[in-house]
Design an enzyme around this catalytic site. Structure first.
Site: not given
Ligand code: SF4
Length: 237
Positions: A113-114, A196, A199, A222
């Site tokens: 996701c990151c 985010c 998280c 991240c």
């Molecule tokens: S911090 Fe969480 S929601 Fe944001 S990009 Fe990374 S995994 Fe995705």
């Protein structure tokens, strides 16, 4: 038209770092803005206004970017716009490509996701540029304890400029007091490091500020500042 090299080698970077690491953040930003001009971009996650305010106080033309993963807190987006208006700068908001805003990949794989929502947009942003300015501080965490004011990002072939690398929490507090800068509204709710919403958790007073990020996982960064192998980009045999 600049005639100095924008592509710096290890020794030139070390030499600039020696020259500038004892200077004020404003002096470092002025140097970087003169040297790299539009070849430089500043990123801020607007957990705090200090870096953006510093950059825009040197020049409102400096490009400050918020990487909007589409999972930022509404408070952070509103705070970023507020700081933009107070500082007279121009904020650019960059969003991910190739993923719908409602895909909750973080539920399955936070690294992936990151990689899609933060790292890939950063890398697109840095394409064709030579310098990237950040608000990293050695005080942030042990993973950031060796941050230099001027350093090479070995993964992206850009110069990384960290004008407040040596600032303590007290230095940041005193800068904000001097300039009447507000905090991100989440700070007073116990969020010591703000990313985010899925998280980020509030932390107990006195706890490691970044312990509220990806709480319960071994993940602490991240991938913007300490690239991890992206599972998205790994080719399976
Ligand atoms: S911090 Fe969480 S929601 Fe944001 S990009 Fe990374 S995994 Fe995705």
């Amino acid at each position: 038209m600049s005639h100095h090299p924008l592509h710096l080698g290890v020794e030139e970077v070390a030499s600039f770092n020696r020259q500038l690491s004892g200077e004020s953040a404003e002096t470092v930003i002025e140097w970087a803005n003169d040297y790299f001009d539009h070849h430089m971009v500043v990123t801020s996650s607007f957990g705090d206004a200090t870096l953006a305010h510093l950059a825009w106080s040197v020049s409102p033309l400096i490009e400050v970017v918020l990487l909007d993963t589409q999972f930022l807190f509404q408070e952070t987006l509103a705070f970023a716009r507020d700081i933009e208006h107070r500082s007279g700068g121009k904020l650019t908001i960059v969003q991910p490509e190739g993923i719908s805003p409602d895909v909750e990949l973080w539920k399955l794989d936070t690294d992936a996701c990151c990689a899609i929502r933060k790292v890939a947009p950063l890398e697109r942003l840095l394409e064709g540029r030579h310098a990237w300015m950040t608000g990293l501080r050695r005080d942030d965490s042990t993973t950031r304890a060796t941050t230099q004011v001027i350093e090479l990002d070995p993964f992206r072939d850009v110069i990384k400029i960290n004008p407040i690398a040596a600032w303590t929490d007290a230095d940041v507090a005193s800068y904000k007091l001097r300039h009447g800068l507000p905090d991100n509204p989440l700070t007073s709710q116990g969020y010591a490091s703000i990313g985010c919403w899925p998280c980020t958790r509030p932390v107990e007073p006195g706890a490691d500020p970044r312990s509220g990020r990806w709480a319960g996982q071994d993940k602490t960064e991240c991938g913007l500042h300490e690239p991890r192998v992206s599972r998205v980009s790994v080719t399976t045999r």
